[in-house]
Design a protein around this motif. Structure first.
Motif, mmCIF file in Angstrom:
data_model
loop_
_atom_site.group_PDB
_atom_site.id
_atom_site.type_symbol
_atom_site.label_atom_id
_atom_site.label_comp_id
_atom_site.label_asym_id
_atom_site.label_seq_id
_atom_site.Cartn_x
_atom_site.Cartn_y
_atom_site.Cartn_z
ATOM 1 N N THR A 73 0.842 -1.206 0.000
ATOM 2 C CA THR A 73 0.000 0.000 0.000
ATOM 3 C C THR A 73 0.878 1.258 0.000
ATOM 4 N N SER A 117 -13.220 -3.998 -0.713
ATOM 5 C CA SER A 117 -12.207 -4.880 -0.116
ATOM 6 C C SER A 117 -11.537 -4.208 1.073
ATOM 7 N N ILE A 119 -8.487 -3.485 3.423
ATOM 8 C CA ILE A 119 -7.109 -3.196 2.987
ATOM 9 C C ILE A 119 -6.177 -4.406 3.155
ATOM 10 N N CYS A 121 -5.437 -7.116 1.864
ATOM 11 C CA CYS A 121 -5.480 -7.958 0.660
ATOM 12 C C CYS A 121 -4.334 -7.519 -0.245
ATOM 13 N N THR A 125 -5.609 -8.009 -5.739
ATOM 14 C CA THR A 125 -7.007 -8.043 -5.277
ATOM 15 C C THR A 125 -7.561 -6.622 -5.169
ATOM 16 N N LYS A 126 -6.733 -5.701 -4.690
ATOM 17 C CA LYS A 126 -7.184 -4.288 -4.635
ATOM 18 C C LYS A 126 -7.544 -3.808 -6.037
ATOM 19 N N SER A 129 -10.980 -4.291 -7.099
ATOM 20 C CA SER A 129 -12.004 -3.774 -6.182
ATOM 21 C C SER A 129 -12.450 -2.375 -6.603
ATOM 22 N N ILE A 132 -11.601 0.486 -1.324
ATOM 23 C CA ILE A 132 -10.920 -0.187 -0.206
ATOM 24 C C ILE A 132 -11.433 0.435 1.089
ATOM 25 N N ALA A 304 -4.401 -0.541 -8.711
ATOM 26 C CA ALA A 304 -4.683 -0.674 -7.273
ATOM 27 C C ALA A 304 -4.850 0.693 -6.603
ATOM 28 N N LEU A 308 -7.989 2.713 -3.781
ATOM 29 C CA LEU A 308 -7.393 3.288 -2.560
ATOM 30 C C LEU A 308 -7.663 4.788 -2.516
#
Ligand code: 13P
Ligand code: SF4
Length: 315
Positions: A73, A117, A119, A121, A125-126, A129, A132, A304, A308
């Protein structure tokens, strides 16, 4: 000498301090890290606070003392910095439970649903999504989705079930769990409560519903810490990873904290085995060598980043 044993005469504290200045590095640590790492870190926080600290730092190097998805992240949010993690094997059972291809199949089978999702993950995967959340902002994130829009929530079924109870929203839940929070024993909780009737039970929403049902306060790690400082109580039964008790004791020297044990008496099941892979020695080596470094494919990072940023925009 094992690869993690220091050469004699290296004062690890002094060296870490020297190296962080030399390399213009910032040390970020999660509350579940061992006490020495928390004490030497520049910043300690929950997942959301650490993500924000990583995004906002102007240090050249981010040393992430946490688990892999947290370091990922940091890289997603601040790609021009070097991101290193003391032990690259510091994973997370929730992230492992939800590989991207399986989430994609679930999503494809529910084309009308919005995918939220947690966080915890992987970046892949993010990237699949829509938004998040962390345990700090999950209620707000769910409430930002228009009423009537169906929701898929991954990967933590306990946080998901807690959110359904809190928001009244109906969600389909991925069946992942945290190996630490699912292990807490209801029987031992009841015994501790009987022994300490004045104690407040504080619990992370990753705990199973029977544990959460006893809690006086449920929240993210930072929320639990704040509750111990602001509630005025002096005894707490702590149903989350026991590393956070270090900050609770520092902030409340007169209070008493009882870590809730797991079902199995033969292990320290309330310590996250992934978080605890990071040690002071590995932190020293990681700062010295700037390895292991977390690198990420740019297309994956950009994909991703979108969900976020949607979370960050909610405040
Ligand atoms: P927090 O976001 O509350 O710090 O939780 C992170 C985590 O991994 C809990 O197990
Ligand atoms: Fe993952 Fe659980 Fe460890 Fe948190 S405590 S990092 S959710 S395995």
């Amino acid at each position: 000498m094992s690869s993690t044993t220091l050469p004699p005469k290296v004062d690890v504290y002094t060296e870490i301090d020297r190296l962080r200045k030399e390399k213009n590095a910032v040390i970020l640590a999660h509350y579940y890290q061992e006490a020495d790492i928390q004490d030497i870190a520049d910043f300690i926080g929950d997942s959301l606070q650490l993500a924000k600290a990583a995004r906002d730092t102007d240090a050249d190097v981010i040393v992430f003392c946490g688990v892999h998805f947290m370091a990922e992240t940091a890289k997603i949010l601040n790609p021009t910095r070097t991101v290193v993690i003391p032990d690259m094997d510091a994973g997370c059972s929730l992230a492992d439970s939800c590989p991207a291809p399986e989430l994609k199949a679930w999503k494809d089978a529910h084309p009308e649903h919005v995918v939220v999702s947690y966080i915890n993950c992987s970046a892949a995967t993010k990237a699949l999504s829509d938004v998040i959340c962390t345990s700090s902002n999950a209620v707000r994130v769910i409430e930002s989705i228009p009423e009537g829009t169906p929701i898929l929530f991954a990967p933590d079924r306990n946080l998901g079930a807690y959110l359904i109870r809190q928001t009244g929203r109906d969600m389909e839940l991925w069946q992942g769990t945290c190996i630490v929070h699912e292990t807490f024993s209801e029987k031992k909780l009841v015994a501790l409560m009987a022994e300490h009737p004045m104690a407040q039970v504080i619990a992370h929403p990753e705990c199973e519903p029977p544990i959460l049902a006893y809690a006086h306060h449920v929240g993210s790690t930072s929320s639990l810490l704040r509750y111990t400082q602001e509630s005025g109580f002096e005894e707490f039964i702590v149903a989350t990873e026991s590393g956070i008790i270090h900050q609770m004791e520092k902030a409340n020297p007169n209070a008493t904290f009882f870590p809730l044990p797991g079902l199995d008496d033969s292990c320290n099941c309330n310590e996250c085995p992934y978080m605890r892979l990071n040690t002071m020695e590995k932190l020293y080596r990681c700062l010295r060598d700037l390895e292991p470094e977390l690198k990420m494919d740019e297309d994956l990072r950009v994909a991703a980043l979108k969900p976020l940023e949607r979370m960050m925009d909610l405040g």
